[in-house]
Design a protein around this motif. Structure first.
Motif, PDB file in Angstrom:
ATOM      1  N   GLU B 310       0.811  -1.205   0.000  1.00 30.78           N
ATOM      2  CA  GLU B 310       0.000   0.000   0.000  1.00 30.78           C
ATOM      3  C   GLU B 310       0.855   1.269   0.000  1.00 30.78           C
ATOM      4  OE1 GLU B 310      -3.140  -0.182  -0.623  1.00 30.78           O
ATOM      5  OE2 GLU B 310      -3.172   2.020  -0.674  1.00 30.78           O
ATOM      6  N   VAL B 311       1.940   1.241   0.814  1.00 33.32           N
ATOM      7  CA  VAL B 311       2.767   2.428   0.935  1.00 33.32           C
ATOM      8  C   VAL B 311       3.383   2.824  -0.412  1.00 33.32           C
ATOM      9  CG1 VAL B 311       4.836   1.134   1.630  1.00 33.32           C
ATOM     10  CG2 VAL B 311       4.596   3.524   2.299  1.00 33.32           C
ATOM     11  N   CYS B 312       3.668   1.822  -1.236  1.00 35.11           N
ATOM     12  CA  CYS B 312       4.275   2.105  -2.536  1.00 35.11           C
ATOM     13  C   CYS B 312       3.335   2.897  -3.430  1.00 35.11           C
ATOM     14  CB  CYS B 312       4.651   0.808  -3.240  1.00 35.11           C
ATOM     15  SG  CYS B 312       5.783  -0.196  -2.285  1.00 35.11           S
ATOM     16  N   ARG B 313       2.055   2.671  -3.239  1.00 36.93           N
ATOM     17  CA  ARG B 313       1.079   3.359  -4.082  1.00 36.93           C
ATOM     18  C   ARG B 313       0.886   4.803  -3.682  1.00 36.93           C
ATOM     19  NH1 ARG B 313      -4.249   0.071  -5.387  1.00 36.93           N
ATOM     20  NH2 ARG B 313      -3.608  -1.842  -4.348  1.00 36.93           N
ATOM     21  N   THR B 314       1.177   5.081  -2.426  1.00 39.94           N
ATOM     22  CA  THR B 314       0.850   6.417  -1.938  1.00 39.94           C
ATOM     23  C   THR B 314       2.079   7.276  -1.680  1.00 39.94           C
ATOM     24  OG1 THR B 314       0.711   5.378   0.222  1.00 39.94           O
ATOM     25  CG2 THR B 314      -1.355   5.798  -0.898  1.00 39.94           C
ATOM     26  N   VAL B 315       3.136   6.689  -1.179  1.00 41.22           N
ATOM     27  CA  VAL B 315       4.291   7.492  -0.795  1.00 41.22           C
ATOM     28  C   VAL B 315       5.434   7.258  -1.766  1.00 41.22           C
ATOM     29  CG1 VAL B 315       5.917   8.018   1.051  1.00 41.22           C
ATOM     30  CG2 VAL B 315       3.599   7.208   1.593  1.00 41.22           C
ATOM     31  N   GLU B 316       5.957   8.344  -2.303  1.00 34.64           N
ATOM     32  CA  GLU B 316       7.072   8.200  -3.206  1.00 34.64           C
ATOM     33  C   GLU B 316       8.352   7.998  -2.405  1.00 34.64           C
ATOM     34  OE1 GLU B 316       7.325  11.090  -6.279  1.00 34.64           O
ATOM     35  OE2 GLU B 316       9.377  10.538  -6.724  1.00 34.64           O
ATOM     36  N   PRO B 317       9.061   6.908  -2.641  1.00 32.72           N
ATOM     37  CA  PRO B 317      10.271   6.668  -1.851  1.00 32.72           C
ATOM     38  C   PRO B 317      11.393   7.627  -2.270  1.00 32.72           C
ATOM     39  CG  PRO B 317      10.023   4.974  -3.528  1.00 32.72           C
ATOM     40  CD  PRO B 317       8.802   5.839  -3.619  1.00 32.72           C
ATOM     41  N   PRO B 318      12.115   8.171  -1.289  1.00 35.88           N
ATOM     42  CA  PRO B 318      13.217   9.067  -1.657  1.00 35.88           C
ATOM     43  C   PRO B 318      14.436   8.268  -2.116  1.00 35.88           C
ATOM     44  CG  PRO B 318      13.097   8.830   0.718  1.00 35.88           C
ATOM     45  CD  PRO B 318      11.962   8.026   0.163  1.00 35.88           C
ATOM     46  N   LEU B 319      15.272   8.927  -2.915  1.00 36.12           N
ATOM     47  CA  LEU B 319      16.505   8.278  -3.377  1.00 36.12           C
ATOM     48  C   LEU B 319      17.564   8.478  -2.301  1.00 36.12           C
ATOM     49  CD1 LEU B 319      17.912   6.900  -5.887  1.00 36.12           C
ATOM     50  CD2 LEU B 319      18.610   9.186  -6.566  1.00 36.12           C
ATOM     51  N   ILE B 320      17.774   7.452  -1.471  1.00 42.24           N
ATOM     52  CA  ILE B 320      18.684   7.617  -0.341  1.00 42.24           C
ATOM     53  C   ILE B 320      19.612   6.408  -0.201  1.00 42.24           C
ATOM     54  CG2 ILE B 320      17.340   9.179   1.141  1.00 42.24           C
ATOM     55  CD1 ILE B 320      16.149   6.616   2.415  1.00 42.24           C
ATOM     56  N   ALA B 321      20.705   6.625   0.553  1.00 41.98           N
ATOM     57  CA  ALA B 321      21.621   5.531   0.834  1.00 41.98           C
ATOM     58  C   ALA B 321      21.032   4.689   1.957  1.00 41.98           C
ATOM     59  CB  ALA B 321      22.977   6.078   1.236  1.00 41.98           C
TER      60      ALA B 321
END
Lengths: 332, 360, 368
Positions: B310-321
């Motif tokens: 569900e989180v993938c559909r709503t929250v854009e993941p940041p590009l992080i280490a």
């Protein structure tokens, strides 16, 4: 699709308005700038000053250009009255005004000339479409054959020879020397056979010119299409060659021909000036030449707008047909 | 390719620094050219290119990699973000202000057939940069061009020939010679070998490699071929729908890929080893890349991802280490080879877009 | 017209009057196939003496670079080599192509056309240009079906088409059947092409670079699909590609073409593990591989592919071959025969067995 059509029609209306404004500007402003007086053209050079003033007022020529243009548009849509005191002349819509020379109403004049031009254009276009695309197809399918080379040389001649040359040559041979064909326009409704007999020469002369262009265009397009991958696919399905050509190749070849045909036919209805002049056909083109040589402004304006209308409408029809033929246009 | 050690020392200034780079191509409709949407070709990129290194950019068609190449060479005007070259902001430099910079940034194009003017001789083509930049060369332009031709493995006698007299590989060499004429610092190569035959591809790859060590060039190489990218790059950015989903050095990316998309891409590459086809585990993505006009919400890959929640559909993941591995950044909630960023999420809502299959 | 060219072709090349009357036992057998195109600059020998066989249920990979003759080979099997550019109209073809006991080169054009799309079908490289933009995907597949099932009604053909679209993995096939090619994505179009090729249950399927125009994730889907469908339908498949990775995924046997000729042929595993021809070595050395440690340098073949008008004398590969010195001049003068170099493994090379084995194990294999 309907939205598209409505939008296109609105475009057509806007375009016609622009064309009318420009034409009006050119033909009514230019005489003013050069000092010649349209009113004088109506009454003739020997008229007295009062008569000229009277005409000027009656025709509305004493008003500003903008007002005149407005009156002109009003005439087009609802008709207008020309009045000089108690002498009122009603010109019903669509009113293009009166000829300076003959004092006839322009609109009936145009309607009178239209059948001649339509007869010429329709007959000639059928001939050049059949002959032109036909030879083009045969040439492409028998590329580098004697037939192909002969056709292309003839086509080159067709493109290069001016119509008043081929036309006069044809007239002198078939009408004057051999006497096989008459050369007097007869209405289709009066006698279809005579109509065709009288028009066959101008048709062929005009079609020769166009057929040449169409043969070259068809040949080039078809050759290109035959190299397309989807033609190879059609053959790989096991389709018979006549189906590969007739259904798959010709369908794609049609589109560029359609475009050119639309433009040509539009322009032709606007007036095949040289052909009509050469064969003494009293069509729109003939009338245009006549009017220009006599500075008959209302007629020039009428013919120009008429021609513009046909060119624009032909373009619209082509675009619509394009959408019918090519789903990429239709469905974005 | 090899990195000259001195240039990648810690704290060195990046040659190229891109932050928040955006390019939207407007879609207009109607007479009034009203904008009804935009192709979000590049939608927020951050990366750096260090002097002397090769950054490989890989992704499928429509991911925006070519647009990115044209943005950093300023052949396209960015919609937003910032491009710094040697510390100077070049994001919105006009044609005349950009001209001196053009010497430093050059581009090699994919198609060696259409990127060379067929009416010009090789000499004219390769010397064009000298003329445009009004550069005087020591022994005259002709000598300079002939040296360049030799450098890229062509004969100096080719000076007066026309492009059609050359094979695809040779034409690509001409394109490379032209790009190198002004001794640029950064060369952006957009699919430099994908139009070439296999044996010629390898020649050009080797040539690019040699030129880099000889001239100390910095490359940004854009390609769709993961094997080529691994061979040529020091660091690699993986793009999907206008975004970088993962960026890392070569060993780390190919050894421990974190983004499911990267994993899927790599497993999709056909391996020239018939024995392995029966043993390989393959992640087979179904469906196609969604339209960049209306990219999916949240993580753009969620529609095809077998790990999506569900989180993938709503929250854009940041590009992080996510791991201590230096410079390995990934934009994912549920990465491979790294701790899960959204534990507790069940994959019950996962899209059925992807599946992991044993290749038969 | 075909009769005429055939006799002139036969006169031009070696005599082929003595055709063996006994049909070969293999499903597909190509014997000494030659396809030459006369042009203003000279005769383009696209295919010059190619022979191979293929059984039902098996896949043959034909590998080669541009101009190696691999595409012309496939087109000429289907009798399509005359199609396309004008020069192909004068194509001269000789040799034999036996499909299920029937010889196709000497067969009547109408007979070959009847087999085309029915018994043998083809998938092309670029599915966008290979489909007619003005007809819906469904119309095009229905047409392919009805050519060979003239008694089938439109409704039946449509039903069959929807079934096929469903089988190749097109979602909502009953709706998408009426879409036009431009409304499909690249991968979907290639699926539709495959559906079109398979709609008549062909026993020979030729795929010419079927995945070259596609993205790598879509390529994987299409390769899987072709493999599954072959298993299901049991047809013989020829896959033509420049990509050794693609053939390794699909092919049982591999045939490597160079300059219009076969230079090496054998089971896939043998070709990858013990290739015997320097050109095959060059191809393997040219490609960076994800399944191995990264090498510092690639080992490409030097030079460019030869012109098919003016093939180098002797072994066509000799100007690019690093080992010509070992052949004592034979490679410059004598065209090498395809010889047995292992079990079901043929190679056309003048190098001695010992040399070949030494070079492969010592010089080539370690660098891959």
């Amino acid at each position: 699709m309907l939205v598209y059509l409505i939008r296109r029609l609105v475009n057509v209306a806007v375009l016609l308005l622009v064309v009318s404004a420009i034409t009006f500007g050119i033909f009514f402003m230019v005489p003013k700038l050069t000092g010649s007086d349209p009113a004088l053209l109506y009454v003739g050079k020997i008229a007295d000053k009062a008569a000229v003033e009277g005409i000027r007022h009656k025709m509305g020529l004493d008003k500003s250009i903008a007002e005149q243009y407005f009156l002109f548009l009003k005439g087009l849509f609802v008709g207008r009255d020309y009045s000089q005191g108690t002498d009122v002349t009603h010109c019903s819509a669509p009113c293009f005004g009166y000829s300076f020379k003959t004092e006839q109403e322009v609109w009936p004049l145009l309607l009178d000339r239209l059948p001649v031009t339509l007869s010429l254009a329709s007959g000639a276009s059928v001939i050049w479409l059949v002959v032109g695309t036909g030879t083009g197809i045969v040439s492409a399918l028998r590329r580098r054959s004697v037939l192909d080379r002969a056709t292309m040389v003839t086509a080159l001649a067709g493109v290069s020879l001016p119509i008043y040359f081929t036309g006069l040559l044809a007239l002198s041979i078939f009408v004057n020397t051999l006497g096989w064909l008459p050369n007097n326009y007869v209405n289709f409704t009066d006698d279809p056979v005579e109509w065709a007999r009288n028009l066959i020469l101008p048709w062929i002369t005009l079609a020769f010119l166009y057929a040449a262009t169409y043969a070259r265009l068809t040949r080039a397009t078809l050759l290109e299409v035959l190299g397309e991958d989807y033609i190879r696919t059609a053959r790989a399905k096991g389709l018979k060659e006549n189906k590969v050509i007739g259904k798959h190749a010709l369908r794609s070849t049609m589109t560029p021909i359609l475009t050119v045909f639309g433009l040509d036919i539009g322009a032709l209805i606007g007036g095949a000036v040289l052909t009509e002049k050469t064969f003494d056909l009293r069509g729109l083109g003939y009338e245009a030449v006549q009017a220009i040589s006599q500075s008959d402004l209302p007629v020039i304006l009428g013919v120009t707008l008429f021609a513009a209308f046909f060119v624009i409408m032909a373009n619209l029809v082509v675009d619509l047909l394009y959408a019918v033929v090519d789903p990429r246009v239709r469905l974005g | 390719m090899t990195i000259p050690q001195q240039t990648t020392a810690e704290g060195a200034e990046p040659l190229l620094k891109v932050s928040g780079l955006v390019k939207h191509f407007p879609i207009t409709k109607g007479v009034l050219r009203r904008q009804v949407g935009a192709v979000k070709a590049v939608d927020g990129l951050d990366f750096e290119v260090m002097p002397g290194e090769t950054l490989g950019v890989v992704g499928e068609s429509g991911c925006g990699k070519s647009t990115m190449g044209r943005l950093i060479t300023r052949l396209l005007e960015p919609t937003g973000g910032k491009i710094e070259f040697e510390g100077r902001d070049i994001t919105h430099l006009g044609t005349s202000a950009m001209r001196p910079r053009r010497r430093d940034v050059q581009m090699i194009f994919q198609d060696p057939y259409s990127s060379l003017n067929p009416r010009h001789t090789v000499g004219t083509i390769v010397s064009a940069p000298f003329r445009l930049q009004k550069v005087e060369t020591e022994h005259g332009t002709k000598k300079a061009v002939q040296d360049l031709l030799e450098l890229v493995g062509l004969s100096p006698e080719h000076y007066n020939r026309y492009p059609h007299e050359f094979s695809g590989g040779q034409r690509q060499r001409i394109g490379i010679a032209r790009a190198l004429a002004l001794k640029p610092k950064l060369v952006v190569a957009d699919e430099p070998v994908s139009a070439l035959d296999v044996s010629i591809q390898a020649q050009v790859v080797n040539l690019l490699d040699d030129l880099q060590s000889e001239l100390g060039l910095t490359y940004v190489i854009i390609a769709h071929d993961l094997s080529v990218i691994r061979h040529v790059s020091d660091r690699i950015a993986v793009m999907y729908l206008g975004k970088i989903v993962e960026i890392a050095d070569r060993e780390s990316l190919y050894g421990k890929p974190m983004h499911p998309y990267t994993t899927a891409l790599m497993s999709a590459v056909p391996v020239p080893d018939p024995k392995r086809r029966t043993q390989r585990k393959r992640i087979l993505l179904t469906g196609d890349v969604p339209s960049p006009i209306s990219p999916p919400s949240g993580c753009r890959f969620h529609t095809r991802c077998w790990k999506a929640t569900e989180v993938c559909r709503t929250v854009e993941p940041p590009l992080i280490a996510l791991t201590p591995a230096a410079g390995h950044r990934v934009a994912c909630h549920h990465p491979e080879n790294a701790p899960d960023q959204a534990p507790g999420e069940t994959s019950a809502t996962a899209a059925t877009g992807g599946k992991s299959v044993e290749s038969a | 017209m075909s009769k005429l060219t055939k006799t002139s072709a036969a006169a031009d090349m070696e005599p082929t009057e003595e055709r063996p009357t006994d049909a070969p036992s293999e499903f597909l057998s190509v014997r000494d196939l030659k396809v030459h195109f006369p042009t203003d600059d000279g005769v383009v020998k696209s295919v010059d003496g190619l022979s191979f066989t293929l059984e039902k249920g098996k896949t043959l990979g034909i590998v080669g670079e541009s101009g190696s003759g691999k595409s012309v080979t496939s087109l000429s099997i289907l009798g399509l080599h005359r199609v396309g550019s004008n020069r192909s109209r004068n194509a001269r073809i000789s040799g034999e192509v036996w499909l299920d006991g029937e010889e196709l080169i000497s067969a009547d054009a109408a007979r070959v056309r009847d087999l085309r799309g029915q018994k043998m079908a083809m998938i092309f490289q670029d599915p966008l240009t290979a489909m007619h933009p003005f007809f819906s995907v469904g119309q095009q597949i229905i047409e392919a079906y009805r050519v060979h099932h003239p008694s089938a009604s439109k409704k039946e053909a449509r039903k069959r088409t929807i079934e096929m679209l469903d089988r190749v993995g097109i979602p909502q096939p009953d709706r998408r059947v009426d879409d036009y090619p431009h409304q499909f994505s690249g991968g979907m179009r290639q699926r539709a092409m495959i559906a079109m090729a398979l709609v008549n249950d062909p026993s020979l399927l030729i795929a010419d670079e079927p995945t070259t125009a596609l993205d790598v994730t879509v390529q994987a889907q299409i390769l899987d699909l072709i493999r599954d469908l072959q298993k299901e339908f049991g047809s013989a498949v020829i896959i033509i590609t420049h990509d050794l990775g693609v053939v390794a995924e699909l092919a049982d046997d591999i045939l490597v073409m160079y300059g219009g000729r076969c230079i090496e042929r054998g089971p896939s595993e043998t070709i990858f593990e013990q290739p015997q021809h320097p050109y095959t070595w060059g191809l393997l050395g040219s490609m960076p591989r994800l399944d191995r440690e990264r090498t510092d340098r690639l080992n490409p073949v030097k030079g460019s592919p030869p012109s098919l008008i003016n093939l180098p004398s002797g072994c066509a590969f000799h100007p690019r071959c690093p080992y010509t010195d070992l052949t004592e001049g034979a490679s410059q003068t004598v065209v090498p025969e395809l010889r047995e170099v292992g079990s079901r493994h043929l190679a056309a090379c003048h190098l001695g067995k010992a040399d070949r084995e030494r070079i492969w194990t010592e010089e080539i294999a370690p660098k891959l």
